[in-house]
Scaffold this motif. Structure first.
Motif, PDB file in Angstrom:
ATOM      1  N   VAL A 138     -11.828  45.732  -9.033  1.00 60.60           N
ATOM      2  CA  VAL A 138     -11.598  44.664  -8.065  1.00 60.60           C
ATOM      3  C   VAL A 138     -12.949  44.259  -7.496  1.00 60.60           C
ATOM      4  O   VAL A 138     -13.724  45.104  -7.051  1.00 60.60           O
ATOM      5  CB  VAL A 138     -10.669  45.110  -6.918  1.00 60.60           C
ATOM      6  N   VAL A 139     -13.235  42.972  -7.531  1.00 59.35           N
ATOM      7  CA  VAL A 139     -14.515  42.442  -7.056  1.00 59.35           C
ATOM      8  C   VAL A 139     -14.272  41.636  -5.778  1.00 59.35           C
ATOM      9  O   VAL A 139     -13.301  40.876  -5.686  1.00 59.35           O
ATOM     10  CB  VAL A 139     -15.175  41.550  -8.121  1.00 59.35           C
ATOM     11  N   THR A 140     -15.166  41.811  -4.814  1.00 64.41           N
ATOM     12  CA  THR A 140     -15.082  41.093  -3.544  1.00 64.41           C
ATOM     13  C   THR A 140     -16.234  40.099  -3.427  1.00 64.41           C
ATOM     14  O   THR A 140     -17.404  40.493  -3.485  1.00 64.41           O
ATOM     15  CB  THR A 140     -15.142  42.071  -2.360  1.00 64.41           C
ATOM     16  N   ASN A 141     -15.901  38.837  -3.269  1.00 62.66           N
ATOM     17  CA  ASN A 141     -16.884  37.800  -2.978  1.00 62.66           C
ATOM     18  C   ASN A 141     -16.621  37.291  -1.560  1.00 62.66           C
ATOM     19  O   ASN A 141     -15.544  36.766  -1.285  1.00 62.66           O
ATOM     20  CB  ASN A 141     -16.775  36.631  -3.963  1.00 62.66           C
ATOM     21  N   ALA A 142     -17.576  37.471  -0.673  1.00 60.56           N
ATOM     22  CA  ALA A 142     -17.392  37.085   0.725  1.00 60.56           C
ATOM     23  C   ALA A 142     -18.188  35.824   1.038  1.00 60.56           C
ATOM     24  O   ALA A 142     -19.233  35.563   0.435  1.00 60.56           O
ATOM     25  CB  ALA A 142     -17.822  38.225   1.643  1.00 60.56           C
ATOM     26  N   PHE A 143     -17.716  35.043   2.004  1.00 65.62           N
ATOM     27  CA  PHE A 143     -18.421  33.825   2.374  1.00 65.62           C
ATOM     28  C   PHE A 143     -18.295  33.561   3.872  1.00 65.62           C
ATOM     29  O   PHE A 143     -17.298  33.923   4.516  1.00 65.62           O
ATOM     30  CB  PHE A 143     -17.896  32.617   1.590  1.00 65.62           C
ATOM     31  N   VAL A 144     -19.325  32.953   4.416  1.00 68.63           N
ATOM     32  CA  VAL A 144     -19.361  32.513   5.808  1.00 68.63           C
ATOM     33  C   VAL A 144     -19.971  31.128   5.837  1.00 68.63           C
ATOM     34  O   VAL A 144     -20.993  30.874   5.184  1.00 68.63           O
ATOM     35  CB  VAL A 144     -20.194  33.457   6.706  1.00 68.63           C
ATOM     36  N   GLN A 145     -19.364  30.217   6.587  1.00 70.24           N
ATOM     37  CA  GLN A 145     -19.914  28.883   6.776  1.00 70.24           C
ATOM     38  C   GLN A 145     -19.992  28.591   8.277  1.00 70.24           C
ATOM     39  O   GLN A 145     -19.045  28.845   9.022  1.00 70.24           O
ATOM     40  CB  GLN A 145     -19.048  27.817   6.099  1.00 70.24           C
ATOM     41  N   TYR A 146     -21.118  28.058   8.712  1.00 70.59           N
ATOM     42  CA  TYR A 146     -21.325  27.684  10.114  1.00 70.59           C
ATOM     43  C   TYR A 146     -21.807  26.254  10.166  1.00 70.59           C
ATOM     44  O   TYR A 146     -22.752  25.872   9.470  1.00 70.59           O
ATOM     45  CB  TYR A 146     -22.346  28.615  10.760  1.00 70.59           C
ATOM     46  N   ARG A 147     -21.146  25.440  11.001  1.00 68.87           N
ATOM     47  CA  ARG A 147     -21.462  24.022  11.120  1.00 68.87           C
ATOM     48  C   ARG A 147     -21.943  23.738  12.550  1.00 68.87           C
ATOM     49  O   ARG A 147     -21.128  23.417  13.438  1.00 68.87           O
ATOM     50  CB  ARG A 147     -20.224  23.192  10.782  1.00 68.87           C
ATOM     51  N   PRO A 148     -23.250  23.890  12.795  1.00 68.64           N
ATOM     52  CA  PRO A 148     -23.756  23.651  14.156  1.00 68.64           C
ATOM     53  C   PRO A 148     -23.609  22.204  14.605  1.00 68.64           C
ATOM     54  O   PRO A 148     -23.495  21.923  15.796  1.00 68.64           O
ATOM     55  CB  PRO A 148     -25.231  24.053  14.064  1.00 68.64           C
ATOM     56  N   THR A 149     -23.641  21.256  13.649  1.00 69.18           N
ATOM     57  CA  THR A 149     -23.374  19.847  13.931  1.00 69.18           C
ATOM     58  C   THR A 149     -22.506  19.310  12.800  1.00 69.18           C
ATOM     59  O   THR A 149     -22.264  19.985  11.792  1.00 69.18           O
ATOM     60  CB  THR A 149     -24.669  19.018  14.007  1.00 69.18           C
ATOM     61  N   ASP A 150     -22.072  18.076  12.965  1.00 70.15           N
ATOM     62  CA  ASP A 150     -21.221  17.476  11.932  1.00 70.15           C
ATOM     63  C   ASP A 150     -21.963  17.308  10.607  1.00 70.15           C
ATOM     64  O   ASP A 150     -21.338  17.239   9.555  1.00 70.15           O
ATOM     65  CB  ASP A 150     -20.709  16.118  12.402  1.00 70.15           C
ATOM     66  N   ARG A 151     -23.284  17.232  10.655  1.00 71.22           N
ATOM     67  CA  ARG A 151     -24.051  16.913   9.456  1.00 71.22           C
ATOM     68  C   ARG A 151     -24.824  18.097   8.875  1.00 71.22           C
ATOM     69  O   ARG A 151     -25.518  17.948   7.886  1.00 71.22           O
ATOM     70  CB  ARG A 151     -25.032  15.778   9.754  1.00 71.22           C
ATOM     71  N   VAL A 152     -24.710  19.256   9.487  1.00 68.59           N
ATOM     72  CA  VAL A 152     -25.464  20.429   9.029  1.00 68.59           C
ATOM     73  C   VAL A 152     -24.496  21.592   8.800  1.00 68.59           C
ATOM     74  O   VAL A 152     -23.636  21.873   9.638  1.00 68.59           O
ATOM     75  CB  VAL A 152     -26.538  20.839  10.050  1.00 68.59           C
ATOM     76  N   THR A 153     -24.661  22.255   7.647  1.00 70.18           N
ATOM     77  CA  THR A 153     -23.856  23.431   7.330  1.00 70.18           C
ATOM     78  C   THR A 153     -24.773  24.529   6.822  1.00 70.18           C
ATOM     79  O   THR A 153     -25.617  24.292   5.947  1.00 70.18           O
ATOM     80  CB  THR A 153     -22.799  23.123   6.249  1.00 70.18           C
ATOM     81  N   VAL A 154     -24.600  25.716   7.383  1.00 69.11           N
ATOM     82  CA  VAL A 154     -25.305  26.903   6.914  1.00 69.11           C
ATOM     83  C   VAL A 154     -24.288  27.798   6.222  1.00 69.11           C
ATOM     84  O   VAL A 154     -23.220  28.077   6.783  1.00 69.11           O
ATOM     85  CB  VAL A 154     -25.977  27.658   8.080  1.00 69.11           C
ATOM     86  N   MET A 155     -24.600  28.232   4.987  1.00 69.61           N
ATOM     87  CA  MET A 155     -23.644  29.005   4.193  1.00 69.61           C
ATOM     88  C   MET A 155     -24.277  30.303   3.702  1.00 69.61           C
ATOM     89  O   MET A 155     -25.465  30.324   3.338  1.00 69.61           O
ATOM     90  CB  MET A 155     -23.171  28.183   2.994  1.00 69.61           C
ATOM     91  N   LEU A 156     -23.467  31.332   3.697  1.00 67.20           N
ATOM     92  CA  LEU A 156     -23.872  32.633   3.168  1.00 67.20           C
ATOM     93  C   LEU A 156     -22.791  33.099   2.203  1.00 67.20           C
ATOM     94  O   LEU A 156     -21.615  33.165   2.571  1.00 67.20           O
ATOM     95  CB  LEU A 156     -24.045  33.644   4.307  1.00 67.20           C
ATOM     96  N   ASN A 157     -23.178  33.380   0.958  1.00 66.41           N
ATOM     97  CA  ASN A 157     -22.240  33.864  -0.068  1.00 66.41           C
ATOM     98  C   ASN A 157     -22.717  35.191  -0.612  1.00 66.41           C
ATOM     99  O   ASN A 157     -23.898  35.337  -0.954  1.00 66.41           O
ATOM    100  CB  ASN A 157     -22.130  32.871  -1.224  1.00 66.41           C
ATOM    101  N   ALA A 158     -21.819  36.145  -0.680  1.00 67.07           N
ATOM    102  CA  ALA A 158     -22.127  37.456  -1.272  1.00 67.07           C
ATOM    103  C   ALA A 158     -21.174  37.695  -2.429  1.00 67.07           C
ATOM    104  O   ALA A 158     -19.984  37.944  -2.219  1.00 67.07           O
ATOM    105  CB  ALA A 158     -22.001  38.559  -0.231  1.00 67.07           C
ATOM    106  N   ASN A 159     -21.672  37.583  -3.637  1.00 63.40           N
ATOM    107  CA  ASN A 159     -20.869  37.863  -4.829  1.00 63.40           C
ATOM    108  C   ASN A 159     -20.947  39.339  -5.168  1.00 63.40           C
ATOM    109  O   ASN A 159     -22.016  39.944  -5.109  1.00 63.40           O
ATOM    110  CB  ASN A 159     -21.361  37.034  -6.017  1.00 63.40           C
ATOM    111  N   ASN A 160     -19.803  39.901  -5.553  1.00 61.76           N
ATOM    112  CA  ASN A 160     -19.719  41.334  -5.860  1.00 61.76           C
ATOM    113  C   ASN A 160     -20.327  42.141  -4.710  1.00 61.76           C
ATOM    114  O   ASN A 160     -21.266  42.921  -4.885  1.00 61.76           O
ATOM    115  CB  ASN A 160     -20.415  41.652  -7.183  1.00 61.76           C
ATOM    116  N   LEU A 161     -19.773  41.930  -3.529  1.00 62.14           N
ATOM    117  CA  LEU A 161     -20.315  42.485  -2.289  1.00 62.14           C
ATOM    118  C   LEU A 161     -20.532  43.990  -2.369  1.00 62.14           C
ATOM    119  O   LEU A 161     -21.524  44.514  -1.843  1.00 62.14           O
ATOM    120  CB  LEU A 161     -19.374  42.146  -1.132  1.00 62.14           C
ATOM    121  N   PHE A 162     -19.628  44.714  -3.016  1.00 65.21           N
ATOM    122  CA  PHE A 162     -19.718  46.168  -3.064  1.00 65.21           C
ATOM    123  C   PHE A 162     -20.341  46.679  -4.367  1.00 65.21           C
ATOM    124  O   PHE A 162     -20.245  47.864  -4.678  1.00 65.21           O
ATOM    125  CB  PHE A 162     -18.334  46.787  -2.840  1.00 65.21           C
ATOM    126  N   ASP A 163     -20.972  45.783  -5.102  1.00 60.66           N
ATOM    127  CA  ASP A 163     -21.726  46.133  -6.307  1.00 60.66           C
ATOM    128  C   ASP A 163     -20.885  46.957  -7.287  1.00 60.66           C
ATOM    129  O   ASP A 163     -21.304  47.999  -7.797  1.00 60.66           O
ATOM    130  CB  ASP A 163     -23.003  46.891  -5.936  1.00 60.66           C
TER     131      ASP A 163
END
Length: 824
Positions: free
Chosen positions: A763-788
């Protein structure tokens, strides 16, 4: 709030919106905005309609949801489609993809057609060293993906008996653009994406986008293996009753596949224990190395050439096309055309777990064992910082004492050019008691396959981190290798694979469908007749009477070394023709009963076919004298399928359950078999407030039912076929934050058709977080195979060998990426 709920449900990771498709009658005169356009299913069907009124199994993925997966390739996108098994280990290509238990005999996606904007990327999904996903890239151009499994797919596209996956581009419906920069946090990757689209006038719009990237990639190779990018452009002119669109694509990109790498295995075949070889982490390392810079060989013109390993998988596409839709006296006419200039190159070290023809020994083994086999007395480094240094203790080399004999797969993809046109006309009649929809079309395609195989054999140590060296081997005063090359030919497989084939596949296919909907019942039928014309020429070592090797001073030093007495050439003096035709009929019949507003039942029976291409050319199926088929049934493999199930869609819950049965033949290199599979497929989604969860699972029982070449395999489970595959994506959205995870997994499967050795499930876990400080800006963090997790996709061994070393391909290690997006 209700509108927002429905939009979130529509854009779920695997579930389509209510506006899905079959041979119905709903449509719009001009394409809707991006997400709605993706959810309005047009792939593999005649016309779009509500999913609960359709007798098909369909799914959609929107671009926004795909982004959350953090998929590094299109194959990683596909594994989020229920019923689809996608082994993504080949960088941006070579993925093994199958649907509902249909077999993966020798790689690729044989029974699946992969499309871009409704036309196939390649006519055949399993061309050797040129799978369709190799010439596709997912970027900000992508509006989303549509998929249809079984059902009407076989009658609305050629060579699609298992299903169709269609990548759909944005078309400038909404004015605006995006710039995104991404970087790997724990691996070397830098990438920039852009896209912009806009209406120019009330009836004219355009879209342009692309990406460029550079970096080592998710595995240690010691060089920038991922380098290149693509640009796409389209312009659409809308008019009353339709539109016309032109588009173009330029792709020039290099990626590094994951070659087979050594793994220790112990325990029993039914309960094995896989672990790393000392000095090489199979999760993160690769047999590519900075100290193995190039492969010296004779090219397809029999001239010396140095092919850089950093070229790895090099894909080039230049394509141009158009599509149009318009109305004529109640008839809706759709036409799509594309010409693609496709070429490339692929090179990788290949190691064999099992004994092969010329050398009855494993190609990765202890140095003393391989030295004894080669009658060698000493070793020394051929490349790297220690080049020329004698290896004093081969038995303890690098702490593992292993040597590898590589069959270096060096393949020139000279031309995979194709031309495709698909025109169809449809009309709806209101008969009072119901509606009758009729569609008729004609499909025309031409696919070139001009490929040259120029393989060699080298010796290296086994070391990760991109630091492996070529090794020179000596027998007393005699040097058996030259700069680590044992033979300028594929010595481990009897000097075969010094071949070239230049063949054209011309396909004509008329097709049609009828759908009658009255009250709660809809009945459908569709038919297609494929006619293929195959012409071309074969050259090479696999043909009777051909010369496989010669003596040649390949390094031009004026001295003939021992390896230079076995230099492979392509024998152009002994050509063999390819000259045969084929034809087959596909059909599908269906019924759908809408029991209530929220619930429906459906059933379908289909028979399709998959024409065989280059995989049968050097397999004793084609006469080397006349070019005709020696085994006429090898021209195509029929696929029979039945499916049925129910669909439920409520305010917060959707559930779709389908039972399926399939039977197919398989003609391939050293294969003449039949298979049967049955099982069940589940899609479900639930949403309430800030929380949503969507998922799918497929349970399959598959069996080899006949084998003309090896009857001992009858009754066994096909290799790499797990009983259960699944994926689920929970997420929470709170104001400017979205957080979630995409879990996918598989139960155990067999490494080979003999069913002696298993690969464990994972079982593989891919985690993601998205933060939108304004309507036009998005910061994204993706971790593929989080637990290796160690996920074995392929193991090149049918049993545990005496050495305890096999070779395997695995899923990628943990990779964490960060992205910053600006919308304007």
């Amino acid at each position: 709030m209700k509108t927002k709920t429905l939009l979130l449900l529509a854009s779920a990771c695997i579930l389509p919106s209510p506006a899905l498709a079959s041979e119905g009658d709903a449509n719009t005169d001009s394409p809707p905005p991006h997400e709605a356009r993706v959810n309005q299913m047009t792939t593999g069907v005649a016309r779009a309609r509500d999913r609960l009124d359709s007798a098909t199994s369909t799914s959609t993925l929107t671009g926004d949801e795909i982004e959350k997966f953090g998929a590094r390739s299109v194959a990683e996108i596909f594994r989020n489609i229920p019923g689809m098994r996608a082994g993504s280990t080949g960088g941006e290509g070579f993925a093994n993809i199958s649907i509902r238990g249909l077999p993966i005999a020798l790689g690729g996606a044989k029974f699946l057609q992969i499309q871009e904007n409704g036309l196939p990327t390649l006519e055949f999904g399993d061309i050797a060293f040129a799978t369709a996903d190799q010439f596709l890239r997912a970027d900000l151009n992508l509006a989303g993906v549509q998929a249809i499994r079984g059902g009407s797919a076989s009658t609305f596209a050629s060579n699609s008996s298992g299903g169709i996956v269609n990548l759909i581009d944005k078309t400038g419906d909404v004015a605006g653009g995006t710039v995104q920069i991404s970087t790997g946090l724990d691996y070397d990757s830098k990438r920039i994406d852009f896209e912009y689209g806009s209406p120019i006038t009330d009836t004219l719009r355009f879209h342009v986008g692309g990406f460029y990237r550079k970096g080592e990639g998710p595995r240690a190779t010691g060089f920038d293996g991922f380098k290149g990018g693509q640009v796409k452009f389209n312009m659409t002119k809308d008019f009353a009753g339709g539109y016309v669109r032109i588009y173009a694509k330029l792709l020039d990109d290099q990626t590094v596949p994951t070659p087979y790498a050594p793994v220790l295995v112990s325990g029993s075949g039914s309960d094995p224990d896989y672990s790393n070889v000392p000095g090489l982490n199979v999760r993160k390392d690769s047999l590519f190395s900075r100290y193995i810079p190039a492969n010296l060989t004779l090219d397809d013109a029999n001239q010396p050439a140095n092919h850089a390993y950093s070229d790895a998988t090099h894909s080039k596409v230049k394509s141009i096309g158009f599509e149009t839709k318009f109305e004529v006296e109640g008839w809706r006419i759709n036409d799509k055309f594309r010409f693609s200039d496709i070429s490339g190159h692929t090179i990788q070290p290949y190691t064999l777990s099992n004994a092969m023809a010329a050398l009855p020994i494993q190609s990765i083994n202890s140095a003393p064992v391989l030295m004894a086999m080669l009658q060698a007395s000493s070793l020394q480094y051929a490349t790297g910082p220690n080049a020329g240094q004698v290896i004093t203790d081969p038995a303890s080399l690098n702490g593992n004492g292993l040597l590898a004999l590589h069959t270096d797969q060096d393949v020139a993809l000279n031309s995979l050019n194709n031309m495709t046109n698909d025109i169809r006309a449809s009309k709806v009649w209101d008969l009072g008691s119901g509606k009758l929809t009729f569609t008729a079309g004609f499909y025309k395609s031409s696919q070139d396959i001009d490929t040259a195989w120029t393989w060699t054999t080298t010796v290296s140590d086994v070391l990760g981190g991109g630091k492996a060296h070529l090794i020179d081997v000596f027998a007393g005063p005699y040097q058996l290798t030259q700069n680590g090359t044992l033979a300028y030919n594929a010595a481990l497989i009897g000097n075969y694979r010094r071949d070239r084939y230049d063949v054209n596949y011309d396909i004509n296919a008329p097709y049609g469908s009828l759908n009658y909907m009255f009250g709660k019942l809809a009945l459908g039928a569709s038919v297609r007749y494929d006619m293929g014309r195959v012409r071309g020429t074969l050259y090479g070592s696999s043909l009777p009477g051909s010369t496989a090797s010669t003596t040649f001073d390949i390094n031009r030093d004026g001295v003939i070394s021992i390896p230079e007495t076995n230099v492979g050439i392509i024998d152009y003096t002994n050509p063999a023709p390819v000259h045969y035709n084929y034809d087959y009929l596909s059909y599908s019949v269906s019924a759908n009963y809408r029991m209530s507003e929220n619930f429906s039942l459906f059933g379908r029976y289909s028979k399709g076919g998959r024409a065989n291409a280059d995989r049968i050319l050097f397999a004793n199926y084609v006469s080397p004298v006349t070019g005709e088929l020696l085994v006429p049934e090898a021209a195509y493999d029929p696929v029979k399928q039945a499916e049925g199930g129910f669909k439920y869609r409520g305010d917060n819950l959707e559930v779709y359950v389908t039972g399926f049965w399939a039977k197919t033949g398989e003609h391939n290199i050293e294969l003449d078999r039949s298979y049967r599979a049955y099982g069940a497929e589940l899609e479900a989604g639930y949403h309430r407030g800030i929380f949503s969860v969507y998922g799918g699972a497929t349970w399959t029982q598959a069996e080899i039912t006949a084998d003309a070449l090896d009857p001992t395999k009858i009754g066994n489970t096909p290799k790499q076929q797990a009983d259960l595959i699944f994926q689920v994506t929970p997420q929470v959205e709170v104001e400017s934050f979205t957080i979630g995870a995409n879990f996918y997994g598989t139960t155990s499967s067999y490494t080979g058709d003999s069913n002696q050795l298993k690969m464990p499930g994972y079982v593989v876990t891919n985690a993601f977080v998205q933060y939108r400080p304004t309507d036009r800006v998005t910061v994204m963090l993706n971790a593929n195979n989080l637990f290796d997790v160690l996920g074995l996709v392929e193991v090149d061994a049918d049993f545990i060998p005496s050495s305890g070393v096999v070779t395997a391909r695995t899923i990628n290690p943990r990779t964490i990426s960060a992205s910053l997006r600006f919308n304007f």
